[in-house]
Design a protein around this motif. Structure first.
Motif, short mmCIF file in Angstrom:
data_model
loop_
_atom_site.label_atom_id
_atom_site.label_comp_id
_atom_site.label_asym_id
_atom_site.label_seq_id
_atom_site.Cartn_x
_atom_site.Cartn_y
_atom_site.Cartn_z
N ASP A 30 -18.92 -87.22 -29.61
CA ASP A 30 -20.36 -86.98 -29.54
C ASP A 30 -20.88 -87.95 -28.48
O ASP A 30 -21.06 -89.14 -28.74
N GLY A 112 -22.76 -82.89 -25.54
CA GLY A 112 -23.79 -83.73 -24.91
C GLY A 112 -24.79 -82.89 -24.15
O GLY A 112 -25.22 -81.83 -24.61
N ARG A 170 -34.97 -85.40 -15.79
CA ARG A 170 -34.47 -86.59 -15.09
C ARG A 170 -33.70 -86.16 -13.83
O ARG A 170 -33.13 -85.06 -13.77
O1 DC Z 1 -27.22 -85.83 -28.50
P1 DC Z 1 -28.11 -86.99 -28.92
O2 DC Z 1 -29.41 -86.57 -29.52
O3 DC Z 1 -27.40 -87.99 -29.76
O4 DC Z 1 -28.45 -87.74 -27.53
C1 DC Z 1 -29.35 -88.82 -27.47
C2 DC Z 1 -29.85 -88.95 -26.03
O5 DC Z 1 -28.78 -89.38 -25.19
C3 DC Z 1 -30.35 -87.64 -25.41
O6 DC Z 1 -31.72 -87.42 -25.69
C4 DC Z 1 -30.08 -87.87 -23.94
C5 DC Z 1 -28.88 -88.77 -23.91
N1 DC Z 1 -27.63 -88.06 -23.59
C6 DC Z 1 -27.37 -87.80 -22.27
O7 DC Z 1 -28.20 -88.11 -21.41
N2 DC Z 1 -26.20 -87.22 -21.91
C7 DC Z 1 -25.30 -86.86 -22.82
N3 DC Z 1 -24.15 -86.29 -22.44
C8 DC Z 1 -25.56 -87.09 -24.20
C9 DC Z 1 -26.76 -87.68 -24.56
#
Ligand code: DC
Length: 204
Positions: A30, A112, A170
């Motif tokens: 994750d 992700g 972003r």
């Molecule tokens: O999947 P999550 O809600 O746990 O992720 C938390 C934050 O981390 C998400 O809002 C953006 C960042 N994130 C990211 O930029 N790239 C990823 N591969 C995973 C998460």
């Protein structure tokens, strides 16, 4: 074999990734936890989340053994992760760990925001999981209620909308579906139906 699963917050991608990995006997990562842990470590070191050098140091020194920290769960940790995930140096520092993880035998499932687009553009299977913001907020609300945590549906919906906006807008590695990703809209599906449709995609 590498399976990339991307999607917005609370879309069901984490549950799906774990079920696919258990089904196939694959490793699972994750990747949101990496960003959550970096934000935690910056704060533990008493720096601000927008301090790039503190963020880079936290990302470089991240200990993957600390990713099961319960403090990484929940809305505040996710919001902080989304803030530091905008810092290009942080993303670059976390890239190699994710790519090494993905290369493990017999296979790996990573979930992700940028797995199919940036981390593993050559993944064997790419799945992009979506659901309406209202349905995602409804699911989060049920989870909060089950844990006895106070949070209104409206507050959870507002959080999901602001996180979607931040993650999608972003400049570097935004939340996006890879052109070759297969989409699963989970709005009207339960976890079993989502899993069944992913298994069909994988076995094709
Ligand atoms: O999947 P999550 O809600 O746990 O992720 C938390 C934050 O981390 C998400 O809002 C953006 C960042 N994130 C990211 O930029 N790239 C990823 N591969 C995973 C998460």
């Amino acid at each position: 074999m590498i399976i990339a699963i991307d999607g917005p917050a609370a879309s069901g991608k984490g549950t799906l990734a774990k079920r696919i990995a258990a089904h196939l006997g694959f490793h699972v990562l994750d990747t949101g936890l990496l960003y959550r842990a970096v934000a935690r470590d910056i704060e533990h070191a008493h720096f601000r989340l927008d301090d790039r050098w503190a963020a880079l140091a936290a990302a470089r020194n991240l200990n993957p053994a600390t990713l099961d920290d319960p403090a990484l769960r929940g809305v505040p940790a996710g919001d902080k992760a989304s803030v530091i995930a905008k810092i290009p140096e942080v993303r670059a520092a976390l890239l190699q760990y994710q790519r090494d993880f993905a290369r493990q035998a017999p296979g790996a499932v990573l979930d992700g925001r940028d797995i199919g687009t940036v981390v593993c553009p050559n993944a064997d299977i790419k799945i992009y999981v979506t659901a309406t913001p209202q349905e995602r907020a409804r699911r989060r609300h049920l989870e909060h209620q089950a844990r006895g945590e106070p949070a209104t549906y409206e507050a959870l919906l507002a959080d999901i909308l602001s996180r979607d906006a931040r993650d999608s807008s972003r400049a570097i590695a935004p939340l996006a579906a890879a052109p070759d990703a297969i989409h699963i809209d989970t709005t009207t599906l339960d976890a079993d139906a989502v899993f069944a449709s992913a298994v069909r995609i994988i076995s094709r």
